[in-house]
Design a protein around this motif. Sequence first.
Motif, PDB file in Angstrom:
ATOM      1  N   GLU A 198     -10.680   5.156  -6.421  1.00 61.62           N
ATOM      2  CA  GLU A 198     -10.688   5.530  -5.002  1.00 61.62           C
ATOM      3  C   GLU A 198      -9.770   6.724  -4.752  1.00 61.62           C
ATOM      4  O   GLU A 198     -10.079   7.606  -3.963  1.00 61.62           O
ATOM      5  CB  GLU A 198     -10.242   4.348  -4.119  1.00 61.62           C
ATOM      6  CG  GLU A 198     -11.029   3.061  -4.312  1.00 61.62           C
ATOM      7  CD  GLU A 198     -12.489   3.146  -3.912  1.00 61.62           C
ATOM      8  OE1 GLU A 198     -12.988   4.260  -3.674  1.00 61.62           O
ATOM      9  OE2 GLU A 198     -13.138   2.099  -3.857  1.00 61.62           O
ATOM     10  N   TYR A 199      -8.614   6.741  -5.410  1.00 61.66           N
ATOM     11  CA  TYR A 199      -7.697   7.875  -5.255  1.00 61.66           C
ATOM     12  C   TYR A 199      -8.387   9.177  -5.669  1.00 61.66           C
ATOM     13  O   TYR A 199      -8.239  10.208  -5.024  1.00 61.66           O
ATOM     14  CB  TYR A 199      -6.445   7.661  -6.118  1.00 61.66           C
ATOM     15  CG  TYR A 199      -5.264   7.085  -5.354  1.00 61.66           C
ATOM     16  CD1 TYR A 199      -4.458   7.902  -4.569  1.00 61.66           C
ATOM     17  CD2 TYR A 199      -4.946   5.739  -5.435  1.00 61.66           C
ATOM     18  CE1 TYR A 199      -3.378   7.388  -3.863  1.00 61.66           C
ATOM     19  CE2 TYR A 199      -3.860   5.219  -4.737  1.00 61.66           C
ATOM     20  CZ  TYR A 199      -3.081   6.040  -3.952  1.00 61.66           C
ATOM     21  OH  TYR A 199      -2.028   5.535  -3.254  1.00 61.66           O
TER      22      TYR A 199
ATOM     23  N   SER B 281      -8.468  -0.928  -1.039  1.00 66.66           N
ATOM     24  CA  SER B 281      -8.421  -1.253  -2.460  1.00 66.66           C
ATOM     25  C   SER B 281      -6.984  -1.586  -2.875  1.00 66.66           C
ATOM     26  O   SER B 281      -6.738  -2.531  -3.624  1.00 66.66           O
ATOM     27  CB  SER B 281      -8.969  -0.092  -3.284  1.00 66.66           C
ATOM     28  OG  SER B 281      -9.012  -0.443  -4.637  1.00 66.66           O
ATOM     29  N   GLU B 282      -6.023  -0.814  -2.366  1.00 72.72           N
ATOM     30  CA  GLU B 282      -4.620  -1.113  -2.686  1.00 72.72           C
ATOM     31  C   GLU B 282      -4.250  -2.496  -2.191  1.00 72.72           C
ATOM     32  O   GLU B 282      -3.564  -3.258  -2.867  1.00 72.72           O
ATOM     33  CB  GLU B 282      -3.689  -0.078  -2.011  1.00 72.72           C
ATOM     34  CG  GLU B 282      -3.720   1.287  -2.647  1.00 72.72           C
ATOM     35  CD  GLU B 282      -2.580   2.193  -2.158  1.00 72.72           C
ATOM     36  OE1 GLU B 282      -1.821   2.674  -3.009  1.00 72.72           O
ATOM     37  OE2 GLU B 282      -2.440   2.405  -0.945  1.00 72.72           O
TER      38      GLU B 282
ATOM     39  N   VAL C  23      -9.357   3.546   0.109  1.00 78.86           N
ATOM     40  CA  VAL C  23      -8.167   3.536  -0.749  1.00 78.86           C
ATOM     41  C   VAL C  23      -7.181   2.478  -0.265  1.00 78.86           C
ATOM     42  O   VAL C  23      -6.682   1.656  -1.035  1.00 78.86           O
ATOM     43  CB  VAL C  23      -7.469   4.910  -0.760  1.00 78.86           C
ATOM     44  CG1 VAL C  23      -6.185   4.839  -1.561  1.00 78.86           C
ATOM     45  CG2 VAL C  23      -8.380   5.964  -1.358  1.00 78.86           C
TER      46      VAL C  23
ATOM     47  N   CYS D 193     -14.820  -2.540   0.824  1.00 75.35           N
ATOM     48  CA  CYS D 193     -14.275  -1.396   0.098  1.00 75.35           C
ATOM     49  C   CYS D 193     -15.408  -0.606  -0.566  1.00 75.35           C
ATOM     50  O   CYS D 193     -15.491   0.622  -0.440  1.00 75.35           O
ATOM     51  CB  CYS D 193     -13.313  -1.950  -0.949  1.00 75.35           C
ATOM     52  SG  CYS D 193     -12.267  -0.736  -1.629  1.00 75.35           S
TER      53      CYS D 193
ATOM     54  N   SER E  33       0.865  -1.179   0.000  1.00 74.85           N
ATOM     55  CA  SER E  33       0.000   0.000   0.000  1.00 74.85           C
ATOM     56  C   SER E  33       0.899   1.225   0.000  1.00 74.85           C
ATOM     57  O   SER E  33       1.871   1.275   0.740  1.00 74.85           O
ATOM     58  CB  SER E  33      -0.871  -0.016   1.252  1.00 74.85           C
ATOM     59  OG  SER E  33      -1.313   1.291   1.498  1.00 74.85           O
TER      60      SER E  33
ATOM     61  N   THR F 132      -8.662   1.001  -7.639  1.00 77.18           N
ATOM     62  CA  THR F 132      -7.826   1.815  -6.756  1.00 77.18           C
ATOM     63  C   THR F 132      -7.691   3.234  -7.316  1.00 77.18           C
ATOM     64  O   THR F 132      -7.724   4.222  -6.576  1.00 77.18           O
ATOM     65  CB  THR F 132      -6.427   1.166  -6.616  1.00 77.18           C
ATOM     66  OG1 THR F 132      -6.595  -0.200  -6.237  1.00 77.18           O
ATOM     67  CG2 THR F 132      -5.600   1.876  -5.572  1.00 77.18           C
TER      68      THR F 132
END
Length: 1310
Positions: A1064-1065, A1050-1051, A1047, A1020, A157, A1061
């Motif tokens: 999410e970022y 997800s990572e 995030v 998530c 991560s 991901t």
Amino acid sequence: MLLNGDCPEGLKKEERAAELSRENGLDEAEPGEETTGQEVIVIQDTGFSVKILAPGIEPFSLQVSPQEMVQEIHQVLMDREDTCHRTCFSLHLDGNMLDHFSELRSVEGLQEGSVLRVVEEPYTVREARIHVRHVRDLLKSLDPSDAFNGVDCNSLSFLSVFTDGDLGDSGKRKKGLEMDPIDCTPPEYILPGSRERPLCPLQPQNRDWKPLQCLKVLTMSGWNPPPGNRKMHGDLMYLFVITAEDRQVSITASTRGFYLNQSTAYHFNPKPASPRFLSHSLVELLNQISPTFKKNFAVLQKKRVQRHPFERIATPFQVYSWTAPQAEHAMDCVRAEDAYTSRLGYEEHIPGQTRDWNEELQTTRELPRKNLPERLLRERAIFKVHSDFTAAATRGAMAVIDGNVMAINPSEETKMQMFIWNNIFFSLGFDVRDHYKDFGGDVAAYVAPTNDLNGVRTYNAVDVEGLYTLGTVVVDYRGYRVTAQSIIPGILERDQEQSVIYGSIDFGKTVMSHPRYLELLERTSRPLKILRHRVLNDRDEEVELCSSVECKGIIGNDGRHYILDLLRTFPPDLNFLPVPGEGLPEECSRAGFPRAHRHKLCCLRQELVDAFVEHRYLLFMKLAALQLMQQKASRMENPTSLENGDSPSSESKPEDPPGPEAGSEEEGGGASGLAKVKELAETIASDDGTDPRSREVIRNACKAVGSISSTAFDVRFNPDIFSPGVRFPESCQEEVRDQKQLLKDAAAFLLSCQIPGLVKDCIDHAVLPMDGATLAEVMRQRGINMRYLGKVLDLVLRSPAREQLDHIYKIGIGELITRSAKHIFKTYLQGVELSGLSAAISHFLNCFLSSYPNPVAHLPADELISKKRNRRRRNRPLGAADNTAWAVMTPQELWKNICQEAKNYFDFSLECETADQAVEMYGLQKITLLREISLKTGIQILLKEYGFDSRHKPAFTEEDVLNIFPVVKHVNPKASDAFHFFQSGQAKVQQGFLKEGCELINEALNLFNNVYGAMHVEICACLRLLARLHYIMGDYAEALSNQQKAVLMSERVMGIEHPNTIQEYMHLALYCFASSQLSTALSLLYRARYLTLLVFGEDHPEMALLDNNIGLVLHGVMEYDLSLRFLENALAVSTKYHGPKSLKVALSHHLVARVYESKAEFRSALQHEKEGYTIYKTQLGEDHEKTKESSEYLKCLTQQAVALQRTMNEIYRNGSSANIPPLKLTAPSMASVLEQLNVINGILFIPLSQKDLENLKAEVARRQQLQEASRNREKAEEPMATEPEPAGAPEDSASQPRAAKDPSSPSLQG
């Protein structure tokens, strides 16, 4: 006990919230009902705090909840910074020791404010080993090597690198607007138009990884185990340590603790050495003898505790990284011990006893499930056992292929061998004993395990009591496919012929049936749409089955009814199964079907079967109801209307009337249709039985849609139709003919509805795949198998909107190439022996991607010269052949094979002979192809910049290939209750009841945590939606905290560069901006842009949204030129993918105009705003508020331009002495930037008047009734959807929201 392993404290709190009180027996409340929310919320606030007294530190208090176990307090103490070095202790209350496994509420006298004393216990060998292992884990806690090596469910991560620690805190610290100059310039490779795609930034250097060295070596001593006389003095084991100051010491672990002894490397002397210091904890002893250790260990623990819990919890299934930096290989006693002891079951601390996987898997299924707490316990147990089994099966499969497991039939040739390890049975994907001769030999044997796994998944999901499946995991590793299965008790002692009491072991020659099996399978037949049917055996007797013939029933010694070999659970796919004398419908033959495939096990996917049946149901309703209405209307003898029902035209071409909308489930298009259908259904119901004519109508409609019942709609498939070797009795010929027609219709439905539906969804941006995996996922959701990829691409090429499908075409071509390459790579690897693996893989990658014309493979014999070649034994491990055929492969040959494979398998003609041509021709990126092939085959490569395009040296050397990982397919058990809560929550949100929606989704989160532990894909999705809701309701801090978790998760569970991901970022960046953390928001957006460039490239619709976000933030910090580069790129991309007349493009023009205005370049600003205005006017009309806004803005721009021109003229006239009023150029306010950010990200806040509200409430009520009606249709039939769809896709600001709200509450666009 099924526990979630070591859980850090912060997380414990979350999990505690998740634990639902068990005594509260929440009986089956329907998840959508208002009650559950309140009920559950009451339960959670029952925690209390206790005081903990540990030796050597200040007492502290700890929040606990009654349904926790004593063991969980142990875990918390082992994780706390000040008590983490203790493992061997017990807790005492008023002098009484508490039992490890009792729940706190059962402990007498334990209440708010009780004092728990930590008492050190004497060590045993087991406790001493656990202690050493725990100390080693503490020393390694910041070291990412386990994540790079794919061990123990660790994964990477990088979020903390971009946010500098925890977002919540920094938000409070930097509340003052960060207008201190922040450096906004991104690295060159992130800017629009940059050609370079570096790989190194994928894993930025994390400062915490520079390890603080506490010790040089900590390892087991060679003097172990202690001799008898020392054992009787209490010695348990010996350790050898080299401190950071280079002092070598030998340590004794005794029952009382740890002390230094006088042994050296060559001389054994167990007497205590000075200083004579006995410590119960190894850490305290090391603190005494090494000042460096003392200092660094303290710093390390401080850092460890500061990390976000989600960075360090284990994931449920292993995630592998396809790149890794060059790592130093350090000594590690625990790793060494794990590798060479059979550490099976050591993880669970049950020494010397392997787990009986089958018993565990089946017992968890048998747990009670009457009410919510019971179901949670059961699902949690099932999930835990599954993830443990998957991990064990993966280790075993690798051991089998690496040759570390002895076969149970060692005298047979390698391909035929079978293995048992850790109570798991392993077999290889080869056609042994010509079992699959008629189905395609080895090719069929290779796909059978995945088909079987899909069957297991399906039967598990239906979850019928009394019917058992085997634990099944399919592992692809080093070119081999291994199936791992749990073992039916007693199966190994008897012959297969004796044990099979249902089904056939020879594909339908001898067939057996059994009443109990028929009864059990009958219960699955409705949800799985399987028809109960009769077949003939070799003695011409009729046998009744309710599955395909290969499905075997075996009663184990435990008395359970098992089914196995579920490879034909679903009906065959006739497009890929040419049957002599059977023609396919016209849609199929037009598309060039049937085509012979490599094997005859092609099945339709379950999603397709469901979509097809749904489509038929709509058709049935239309046929029946329209006729009934006609009858009602005319009420006079009008026989013609009836004949329409069974006219052959409607039978052979049922696809015409409803069109693709009705077919594809994801489409909202079906909704209005469904509403009509509901009214029609009532018509039919009200008529039923009274009027013989209406019965006739229903019968005709049933016949037209191929229903097996003539009084109600019921479509099912017979999985044995067209199965070679299966014969049907004479009496069933008519049924068989209907079934054949149904299969042909289903094959046509896939081509005429599902594939066009997919392409339409792509044009409408209803789905936005970004890489091969996400494309495969959207295809599979619509029931389209990957072998149709060529057909999908053909349709894309022929589509009138070809330009807007550019991204789909590129992803599709990349997927086609890498899948074809994967097929070739599989057989290529089988001929490579272990010592040549890295050379062979780097040679393959050079041939596949490097521009170097003639790469030469280095044969492994170079490094060492062996004295004499010893004769090979006959029983070699797999792939140990003297085979260097792989070394002669050339790029030309490989690409020729790839094109051939694409043609044979996908029926698509690639026009490229080299990697460079492919890149040129289809606009692909080599780095993307490298990522795709590595993920598909499990290759891990060194993180460095590769010179793909150099013509002077090959891109890859042997040193660049670091590892090869398994690619694992397994069952994903679901948390059903949580999922229902999640769906009800989503529905509430879409109706505009944000508060209620939020409560339901919070509840879902609790339940998910309860079943899955803390880390899971579905959690998530839950966190993302919660964050969005909090953001809309104005609680930015809560939104940040939830999104940060989303995030990180997800990572960890999807991968650091997975498209999810990236999404999410982007969300996190928006919430950061709203919380005035501008520089963080920018670095997050830059990260998202870099990842998108790596995974796909610049030319993707999602890039427009990303660049608009970046451009707006840069505009907010007054970086106008930079901002324009991103906004203009977004404008170009939007224009390409949404068409120049789209509202998105109008918005894009407006954003660009605003920046030009800030730069006082009014001419350009006017030009862009006019473009936008024109679009609004043509699309929405003069009177729409958007058009008016735009026209206002144009006036304002014109005034400013005129004022500026006056000033300029003044200067020209009067020279420099002119008196110039200062230009009013203001930086945009943060609020206005945020407003635009919300608009482009599809978040709308809508003020409503009271009247609007009344109308909306009425509208919502009407919709709810409709939904109720549609939900009531056959509850039993609906299988669960797989992935929660993300709520609120980015949409046009202009399109009207379909949500209703409470007064003045903001809304979220669905």
